[in-house]
Design a protein around this motif. Structure first.
Motif, mmCIF file in Angstrom:
data_model
loop_
_atom_site.group_PDB
_atom_site.id
_atom_site.type_symbol
_atom_site.label_atom_id
_atom_site.label_comp_id
_atom_site.label_asym_id
_atom_site.label_seq_id
_atom_site.Cartn_x
_atom_site.Cartn_y
_atom_site.Cartn_z
ATOM 1 N N GLY A 146 0.776 -1.238 0.000
ATOM 2 C CA GLY A 146 0.000 0.000 0.000
ATOM 3 C C GLY A 146 0.800 1.275 0.000
ATOM 4 O O GLY A 146 0.225 2.373 0.018
ATOM 5 N N LYS A 147 2.164 1.167 -0.046
ATOM 6 C CA LYS A 147 2.997 2.363 0.008
ATOM 7 C C LYS A 147 3.960 2.407 -1.184
ATOM 8 O O LYS A 147 4.488 1.381 -1.610
ATOM 9 N N CYS A 148 4.211 3.617 -1.699
ATOM 10 C CA CYS A 148 5.157 3.796 -2.805
ATOM 11 C C CYS A 148 6.585 3.623 -2.305
ATOM 12 O O CYS A 148 6.966 4.185 -1.269
ATOM 13 N N ASP A 149 7.385 2.862 -3.040
ATOM 14 C CA ASP A 149 8.788 2.650 -2.677
ATOM 15 C C ASP A 149 9.586 3.950 -2.717
ATOM 16 O O ASP A 149 10.546 4.123 -1.973
ATOM 17 N N VAL A 150 9.202 4.850 -3.614
ATOM 18 C CA VAL A 150 9.971 6.084 -3.832
ATOM 19 C C VAL A 150 9.589 7.186 -2.853
ATOM 20 O O VAL A 150 10.447 7.789 -2.202
ATOM 21 N N SER A 151 8.282 7.450 -2.748
ATOM 22 C CA SER A 151 7.830 8.601 -1.948
ATOM 23 C C SER A 151 7.216 8.219 -0.609
ATOM 24 O O SER A 151 7.054 9.078 0.266
ATOM 25 N N GLY A 152 6.853 6.963 -0.443
ATOM 26 C CA GLY A 152 6.209 6.537 0.798
ATOM 27 C C GLY A 152 4.729 6.872 0.864
ATOM 28 O O GLY A 152 4.051 6.569 1.855
ATOM 29 N N GLU A 153 4.209 7.514 -0.177
ATOM 30 C CA GLU A 153 2.788 7.891 -0.191
ATOM 31 C C GLU A 153 1.886 6.663 -0.360
ATOM 32 O O GLU A 153 2.323 5.591 -0.795
ATOM 33 N N ASP A 154 0.610 6.834 -0.023
ATOM 34 C CA ASP A 154 -0.358 5.759 -0.194
ATOM 35 C C ASP A 154 -0.597 5.496 -1.678
ATOM 36 O O ASP A 154 -0.682 6.436 -2.479
ATOM 37 N N LEU A 155 -0.721 4.218 -2.028
ATOM 38 C CA LEU A 155 -1.021 3.846 -3.405
ATOM 39 C C LEU A 155 -2.528 3.886 -3.634
ATOM 40 O O LEU A 155 -3.310 3.604 -2.732
ATOM 41 N N VAL A 156 -2.904 4.235 -4.861
ATOM 42 C CA VAL A 156 -4.314 4.412 -5.206
ATOM 43 C C VAL A 156 -4.753 3.347 -6.202
ATOM 44 O O VAL A 156 -4.042 3.055 -7.168
ATOM 45 N N HIS A 157 -5.925 2.773 -5.933
ATOM 46 C CA HIS A 157 -6.573 1.887 -6.917
ATOM 47 C C HIS A 157 -7.615 2.738 -7.632
ATOM 48 O O HIS A 157 -8.649 3.070 -7.066
ATOM 49 N N ARG A 158 -7.323 3.124 -8.873
ATOM 50 C CA ARG A 158 -8.187 4.065 -9.590
ATOM 51 C C ARG A 158 -9.570 3.467 -9.846
ATOM 52 O O ARG A 158 -9.710 2.262 -10.085
ATOM 53 N N LYS A 159 -10.576 4.336 -9.825
ATOM 54 C CA LYS A 159 -11.955 3.874 -10.004
ATOM 55 C C LYS A 159 -12.177 3.178 -11.341
ATOM 56 O O LYS A 159 -12.996 2.264 -11.443
ATOM 57 N N ASP A 160 -11.449 3.616 -12.394
ATOM 58 C CA ASP A 160 -11.640 2.996 -13.703
ATOM 59 C C ASP A 160 -10.797 1.739 -13.875
ATOM 60 O O ASP A 160 -10.716 1.177 -14.962
ATOM 61 N N ASP A 161 -10.169 1.265 -12.791
ATOM 62 C CA ASP A 161 -9.396 0.028 -12.838
ATOM 63 C C ASP A 161 -10.131 -1.143 -12.189
ATOM 64 O O ASP A 161 -9.535 -2.179 -11.906
ATOM 65 N N THR A 162 -11.432 -0.994 -11.946
ATOM 66 C CA THR A 162 -12.217 -2.110 -11.422
ATOM 67 C C THR A 162 -12.492 -3.103 -12.553
ATOM 68 O O THR A 162 -12.489 -2.742 -13.734
ATOM 69 N N GLU A 164 -15.194 -4.649 -13.655
ATOM 70 C CA GLU A 164 -16.348 -4.365 -14.517
ATOM 71 C C GLU A 164 -16.022 -3.261 -15.522
ATOM 72 O O GLU A 164 -16.308 -3.380 -16.717
ATOM 73 N N THR A 165 -15.400 -2.196 -15.044
ATOM 74 C CA THR A 165 -15.058 -1.078 -15.926
ATOM 75 C C THR A 165 -14.031 -1.497 -16.969
ATOM 76 O O THR A 165 -14.145 -1.150 -18.145
ATOM 77 N N VAL A 166 -13.038 -2.267 -16.539
ATOM 78 C CA VAL A 166 -11.989 -2.715 -17.458
ATOM 79 C C VAL A 166 -12.583 -3.604 -18.558
ATOM 80 O O VAL A 166 -12.253 -3.456 -19.733
ATOM 81 N N ARG A 167 -13.463 -4.518 -18.172
ATOM 82 C CA ARG A 167 -14.060 -5.412 -19.181
ATOM 83 C C ARG A 167 -14.911 -4.626 -20.181
ATOM 84 O O ARG A 167 -14.923 -4.923 -21.373
ATOM 85 N N ASN A 168 -15.611 -3.609 -19.709
ATOM 86 C CA ASN A 168 -16.387 -2.760 -20.622
ATOM 87 C C ASN A 168 -15.467 -2.048 -21.607
ATOM 88 O O ASN A 168 -15.770 -1.963 -22.800
ATOM 89 N N ARG A 169 -14.345 -1.541 -21.104
ATOM 90 C CA ARG A 169 -13.382 -0.850 -21.977
ATOM 91 C C ARG A 169 -12.806 -1.811 -23.007
ATOM 92 O O ARG A 169 -12.614 -1.452 -24.180
ATOM 93 N N MET A 170 -12.544 -3.043 -22.592
ATOM 94 C CA MET A 170 -12.001 -4.043 -23.509
ATOM 95 C C MET A 170 -13.000 -4.381 -24.611
ATOM 96 O O MET A 170 -12.639 -4.530 -25.779
ATOM 97 N N ASN A 171 -14.271 -4.492 -24.237
ATOM 98 C CA ASN A 171 -15.299 -4.806 -25.238
ATOM 99 C C ASN A 171 -15.413 -3.703 -26.285
ATOM 100 O O ASN A 171 -15.538 -3.967 -27.478
ATOM 101 N N VAL A 172 -15.353 -2.457 -25.826
ATOM 102 C CA VAL A 172 -15.400 -1.327 -26.763
ATOM 103 C C VAL A 172 -14.177 -1.351 -27.676
ATOM 104 O O VAL A 172 -14.274 -1.122 -28.887
ATOM 105 N N PHE A 173 -13.020 -1.648 -27.093
ATOM 106 C CA PHE A 173 -11.783 -1.708 -27.875
ATOM 107 C C PHE A 173 -11.882 -2.771 -28.967
ATOM 108 O O PHE A 173 -11.551 -2.516 -30.129
ATOM 109 N N ILE A 174 -12.351 -3.974 -28.612
ATOM 110 C CA ILE A 174 -12.442 -5.083 -29.574
ATOM 111 C C ILE A 174 -13.359 -4.717 -30.737
ATOM 112 O O ILE A 174 -13.051 -4.990 -31.904
ATOM 113 N N GLU A 175 -14.491 -4.092 -30.417
ATOM 114 C CA GLU A 175 -15.464 -3.729 -31.452
ATOM 115 C C GLU A 175 -14.850 -2.798 -32.494
ATOM 116 O O GLU A 175 -15.158 -2.889 -33.682
ATOM 117 N N ASN A 176 -13.985 -1.909 -32.050
ATOM 118 C CA ASN A 176 -13.437 -0.889 -32.946
ATOM 119 C C ASN A 176 -12.124 -1.271 -33.610
ATOM 120 O O ASN A 176 -11.798 -0.762 -34.687
#
Length: 212
Positions: A146-162, A164-176
């Protein structure tokens, strides 16, 4: 002069990493339409004002405005560029050829990777917002959870990295992407690299593609 490069790949396929290496080694200029849009607005140019009015109205920037933006910022005759994240569909691919590249030598590189691998890669991604470091809980975990090796700050799990969201993005990518790949293949400009290989291996293959 080296060919203009068009990088094609799903989110998380490694395009950004390879673009940085190509810029460092060969002096390519990186073209991100999002960055160009923001820069043009900051300039306060007529084009920037047009872009700002479109975005302020809550609309997507139309293809013609993006093409105008590319032409205003790219000197194709005298410089080499990496187009990253554009074109996204067949119409944009054709327009990039006819209105921006205009016959200039170009190669499209497709980062081919199993989409399930990408889903796992992105879902396990964690980001340090201040330092810019990117970790993966499986392939590159931080030394302290949960901590950055460089800065020691908290690591973030971005909302668009869930998942469900990732699979939706992949489906759009494949279609195009399939028509885009077919377009470049028909003109003999499509080259595929296995993006599941190491970053170094992928870079060596891209180097061979653009120097031969």
């Amino acid at each position: 002069m080296r060919p203009q490069l068009i990088l094609i790949g799903a989110p998380g396929s490694g395009k950004g990493t390879q673009a940085k290496k190509l810029i460092s080694e060969f002096g390519y200029n990186h073209v991100s339409t999002g960055d160009l849009l923001r820069a043009e607005i900051q300039k306060g140019s007529d084009l920037g004002e047009r872009v700002k009015s479109i975005l302020d109205a809550g609309n997507l920037v139309d293809d013609q405005t993006v093409l105008d933006l590319l032409n205003a910022n790219c000197d194709i005759a005298n410089s080499t560029y990496i187009f990253d994240g554009y074109p996204r569909n067949l119409e944009q691919s054709r327009a990039l050829d006819s209105e921006v590249l205009k016959g200039a030598s170009s190669k499209a590189i497709y980062f081919d990777v199993d989409l399930e691998i990408l889903v796992e890669r992105i879902v396990n991604r964690r980001v340090a917002m201040k330092s810019g470091e990117i970790y993966n809980l499986i392939t590159r975990p931080p030394k302290t959870p949960g901590k950055c090796d460089v800065s020691g700050e908290d690591l973030v799990h971005r909302k668009d990295d869930t998942e469900e969201t990732v699979r939706n993005r992949m489906n759009v990518f494949i279609e195009n992407v399939e028509p885009v790949l077919a377009y470049y293949e028909q003109s003999g400009r499509l080259y595929r690299v296995k993006a599941s290989e190491s970053s170094t291996e992928v870079f060596e293959k891209i180097k061979n593609l653009i120097t031969k």
